[in-house]
Design an enzyme around this catalytic site. Sequence first.
Site, PDB file in Angstrom:
ATOM      1  N   GLY A 513       0.826  -1.195   0.000  1.00 53.22           N
ATOM      2  CA  GLY A 513       0.000   0.000   0.000  1.00 53.22           C
ATOM      3  C   GLY A 513       0.855   1.238   0.000  1.00 53.22           C
ATOM      4  N   ARG A 514       0.267   2.322  -0.382  1.00 57.72           N
ATOM      5  CA  ARG A 514       0.960   3.590  -0.262  1.00 57.72           C
ATOM      6  C   ARG A 514      -0.067   4.643   0.067  1.00 57.72           C
ATOM      7  NH1 ARG A 514       4.019   5.088  -5.413  1.00 57.72           N
ATOM      8  NH2 ARG A 514       4.400   2.896  -5.717  1.00 57.72           N
ATOM      9  N   GLY A 518       3.354   7.434   3.500  1.00 56.36           N
ATOM     10  CA  GLY A 518       4.496   6.732   2.940  1.00 56.36           C
ATOM     11  C   GLY A 518       4.099   5.351   2.473  1.00 56.36           C
ATOM     12  N   VAL A 520       3.932   1.203   2.326  1.00 54.79           N
ATOM     13  CA  VAL A 520       3.778   0.128   3.296  1.00 54.79           C
ATOM     14  C   VAL A 520       4.211  -1.180   2.651  1.00 54.79           C
ATOM     15  CG1 VAL A 520       2.198  -1.000   4.893  1.00 54.79           C
ATOM     16  CG2 VAL A 520       1.775   1.347   4.206  1.00 54.79           C
ATOM     17  N   LYS A 534       5.650   0.370   7.638  1.00 53.26           N
ATOM     18  CA  LYS A 534       5.406   1.632   6.940  1.00 53.26           C
ATOM     19  C   LYS A 534       6.626   2.529   7.031  1.00 53.26           C
ATOM     20  CE  LYS A 534       2.020   5.180   6.463  1.00 53.26           C
ATOM     21  NZ  LYS A 534       0.587   5.294   6.501  1.00 53.26           N
ATOM     22  N   ASP A 626      -7.860  11.322   8.406  1.00 53.52           N
ATOM     23  CA  ASP A 626      -7.866  10.705   7.077  1.00 53.52           C
ATOM     24  C   ASP A 626      -8.680   9.411   7.115  1.00 53.52           C
ATOM     25  OD1 ASP A 626      -7.392  10.453   4.417  1.00 53.52           O
ATOM     26  OD2 ASP A 626      -5.288   9.867   4.591  1.00 53.52           O
TER      27      ASP A 626
END
Length: 799
Positions: A513-514, A518, A520, A534, A626
Site C-alpha cells: 500500500g501507499r 508513505g 507500506v 510503513k 484521514d
Amino acid sequence: MDRTVGFFVLALLLTFYPSSSETYDTLSEGSSLSVEKSNDVLISANGIFSAGFYQVGNNSYNTFCFAIWFTKSWGATTVWMANRDQPVNGRGSKLSLLRNGNLLLTDAGKIMVWMTNTVSTSYVRLQLLNTGNLVLYAWEKTVIWQSFDSPTDTLLPHQILTKDTSLISSRSQSNYSSGFYKLFFDIDNVIRLLFNGPVVSSLYWPDPSRVTWEAARSTYNNSRIAVFDSLGYYRASDDLEFRSADFGAGPQRRLTLDFDGNLRMYSLEETRGTWSVSWQAISQPCQIHGICGPNSLCSYTPAYGRGCSCMPGFKIVNSTDWSYGCAPETDIACNQTEVGFFPLPHVQLYGYDYGHYPNYTYESCENLCLQLCKCKAFLLNFGDGVYNCYPVALLLNGFSSPNYPETLYLKLPKASLFPRYDPLEEFTINCSGNTRYIQLDTTLKFLKFLLWFAYGLGVLETAIVLLVWLFLFRVHHDPVSTMQGYILAANGFKRFSYAELKKATRGFTQEIGRGGGGMVYKGVLLDRRVAAIKCLKEANQGEAEFLAEVSTIGRLNHMNLIETWGYCIEGKHRLLVYEYMEHGSLAQKLSSNTLDWEKRFQIALGTARGLAYLHEECLEWVLHCDVKPQNILLDSNYQPKVADFGMSKLRNRGGLGNSSFSRVRGTRGYMAPEWVFNLPITSKVDVYGYGIVVLEMVTGKSPSAIPDTDAQGETEQPGLIKWVRDRMNRIGVRGSWIEDILDPVMQGECNMRQMEILIGVALECVKGDRDSRPTMSQIVEKLMCPEDRPEQDGFLSMS
Ligand SMILES: *[C@@H]1O[C@H](CO)[C@@H](O)[C@H](O)[C@H]1NC(C)=O
Ligand SMILES: *[C@@H]1O[C@H](CO)[C@@H](O)[C@H](O)[C@H]1NC(C)=O
Ligand SMILES: *[C@@H]1O[C@H](CO)[C@@H](O)[C@H](O)[C@H]1NC(C)=O
Ligand SMILES: *[C@@H]1O[C@H](CO)[C@@H](O)[C@H](O)[C@H]1NC(C)=O
Ligand SMILES: *[C@@H]1O[C@H](CO)[C@@H](O)[C@H](O)[C@H]1NC(C)=O
Ligand SMILES: *[C@@H]1O[C@H](CO)[C@@H](O)[C@H](O)[C@H]1NC(C)=O
Ligand SMILES: *[C@@H]1O[C@H](CO)[C@@H](O)[C@H](O)[C@H]1NC(C)=O
C-alpha cells in the site's frame, strides 16, 4: 504428607506442557502448600489458571498473598486473593487443608491470617477448576466453600455477583490491597460504582446526573444478580446488558474493577499473553470520582495519563496526595465589590449546585452568585430554549474535557483575575502539522505547553511546579494512573533496527500500500509474525519528538485499531511496524463485492468504536484526519481495524511548506468542509469522513464517482450526499428509498432497520455544520441500539 511434593514437580512441568491431559489441580486433606516451594502451585486441568503464593511486594517480609492467577498472561494477572490486605511472610507461610475441613492460611507458621471456617466429617479436597473457581469439596461432590463466592476485584465468566458480594479495586497498580472503589448492588437494586474515600464518598456510575431509567437501569427486580458468559455477554437483574466488542467464543475474559476506578472487560491475547479492553463502564476517566480533591480539575491525556490541577486562584494542600485537593490562595471575601468571575471553558462539576434557575442571563446569574456568599462559581448552559443558571456551592469532582461545551465562572478576588481571555476561543487540534499540540484556550494552552516542554526535558515534576506556579496552576501527573490497558499494550512495543526491518521485508520489495504517510511493505519478523511496515516520508522531526509521538501511538490499544508493534528510528529513517491484516482494506473488499449486509454493518460499528476510542479516551489528542476505506483494514473475521491514526502527529514536523499541506489534510471526497473554509479542526472532521465511508459502504459508490453539484441557488454539497438525499426525498413512501440507494451488488439483501439507522447516522455525520454532527461515541450508541427496541422518534431526519 509428601505425596504432594511429587505432584508439584510434575505441576511445574505442566506449566511448560499445559496440553498434557493429566491434572494436578487438587490438594488433598491433611496436606498443604508452602510459600517457599515454588512448585507448590495448583494448576487447573486446562492449564489456564494457577493457585498458589503470589508475590505482591518487594520488601523483605510479608510480601505474599495466596492467589489465583492466569497462568498464561504476561506478568500473571491475579483474579482472586485470600488475604489481599494482610500479605504473609516469604518464609514458613502455608495454606493447609485440615482433616476437619477447614482451609487455613498461616503466616510464618503460626499466626492465622485467613480461613474458610468450614467443617466436615467426611474426606475433603480443594480443587482448582477450569473456570478459575477454587472449590472445597466434602462428601465427594458437595461444595462447602468456593472462591467464586468471595470475589476481590475480578469476575470470571459464570461467576455471579450477588447482593452479598461486591468488587473492590486494588489500591494501585502495584499494591493489591483493598482500594477505594467498589462495584455493588445498591439498595434500589441497581449496580453502581462507588468512590469510598477516606474523607468523602460518592457514586459515579451510572452517571448520577441522569435518573436511573435514563441510564436504562431498572430498580424493580430485586433478585440482584449479575453475570457474564464466556462469549462476553453480560446481563444483570437491573437490566444492564452488554456484549464485549469481540463478542464470541475464543479468548479468556475477565471483568475487573481496576485500581483507577473503571470497570473493564478484558480479553486475553494468548500468543502474546496480553490483555485488551473489550468493554468499559466509563469512557472519560475523569468522570470517576475521588481522583482530585476539592477545588481542583481532573484532565486526561493518554500520553500523561490522568492528572489533577488546581483551579486558578487555588494552591495544592498536600503535594504528595491529591485527595486533599487545593485551597484558596487568598480568602475570597463576601464583599461583592472585591470579587469577580474567571471563566474556565469546558469545565464540568458534579453535584453541589444551589439550585436550577431557568431563563437567566449571564448578568443575572452573576448577580445571583455575587449575592450568595457561599456561591463559589456558577455554570450557565443553554437548554429548553433559554439559558439556565446553576450557582455552585462546592467545587468538587471538577473535570475539564474539550467535549464539554459549557463554561464555569469561578468567583475570585479581583486581584487574581488575570489573564482575561476570550472564553469563546475554540478548542482545536491542528492536524496540518506544525502546531505540535492542541490549540487550547490560553490558560490550558499554556498548561499543555508546559507538559510538552517538561516531557521533552524529562523533568516533568520540577518544570511544572516551577512554571505553572507563575500561572496560578499546579499540575501533577501520576504516572501509575495511566490506564492498565495501555501499559499492557505497551509491553510488546519494541524498537527495531533498520537492518532487521530491511531483512524482514526482503529489502522492501513487497509493497502492499501507499498513502499520504508513505509506502507500506509486507514483512516477516524474526519471531515469524507477519507485519505491515510503513516507511514514513517527510519524517524530519527529531528523535525525541518522534519517540514521544510513537509511544503515544503504541499505547493506544483497542480491538478496532491496528496494533502497533514497534518502530525504527535510524538516521533519516522513520518506520512503524504494525500487525498485518490478511483481508486487506475495506476499499479492496468493496470493489471486489465480497461484503454482505451483516459484515458491512459490523464494519460500520467497529470502525465507529475504534474512532470513538481515539477521540474520547484520548480526549482528541489523536484525531485521525484521514478516515477512508483504504485506512480501514479487516481481520480474518471481517472485524475492522482502523489504521494510520496518529499520522498527523508523526509527519511533516519542522519542515514547513505548503507543498505538504494539502496532502496532510486528508483525502478528497472524505474531507469535511472545515478544511475548505479554514475553520478550526475538531474531532468532527473524522465524523464527517466516517459518514462518507458509511454512505459509500451502503451505496457502493465512491464519493469521487459522483460529481459535486454546482452551487446553483442551493447550498453546495458533495455529490454522494446529494445523491442519497435526493433519492430519500423523492420517494414518499417510508422505506422504499432503501432499494434505490442500496449497493446493487447486494441485490436488495439488507436489514431494513439497520439500514435506516445507518443512513440516518451517516447523514447526520456529513452535516455541513460541524456542531450538529454527533460525536463518535453517540454514533456507537445509536448503532448498538438493539434491533427489537421500538422506533425512536425523530431519528431519521432526512433533510
Ligand atoms: C521487585 O524488584 C525487582 C527489581 O527491583 C523488580 O524487577 C520486580 O518487578 C519487583 N517485584 C515486585 C512484585 O514489585
Ligand atoms: C498498600 O496500601 C496499604 C494501604 O494504604 C498500605 O498499608 C500498604 O503498606 C501498601 N502496601 C505496599 C506493599 O505498599
Ligand atoms: C430478574 O432478573 C433475573 C436475572 O436477570 C431474571 O432471570 C428474572 O426473570 C428477573 N425477574 C423479573 C421479575 O423480571
Ligand atoms: C500528605 O499526605 C501524606 C499521605 O497521606 C501524609 O503522610 C503527609 O503527612 C501529608 N503531608 C502534609 C503536609 O499534610
Ligand atoms: C466592600 O469593599 C469596599 C471597597 O473595598 C468598601 O468600601 C466597603 O466598605 C466594603 N463593604 C463591606 C460591607 O465590607
Ligand atoms: C425569559 O425571560 C424574558 C424576560 O423576563 C421573558 O420575556 C421570556 O418570555 C422568558 N422566556 C421564557 C421561555 O420563559
Ligand atoms: C494549522 O496550522 C497551519 C500551520 O501552522 C496554519 O497555517 C493553519 O492556519 C492552521 N489551521 C487552523 C485551522 O488553525
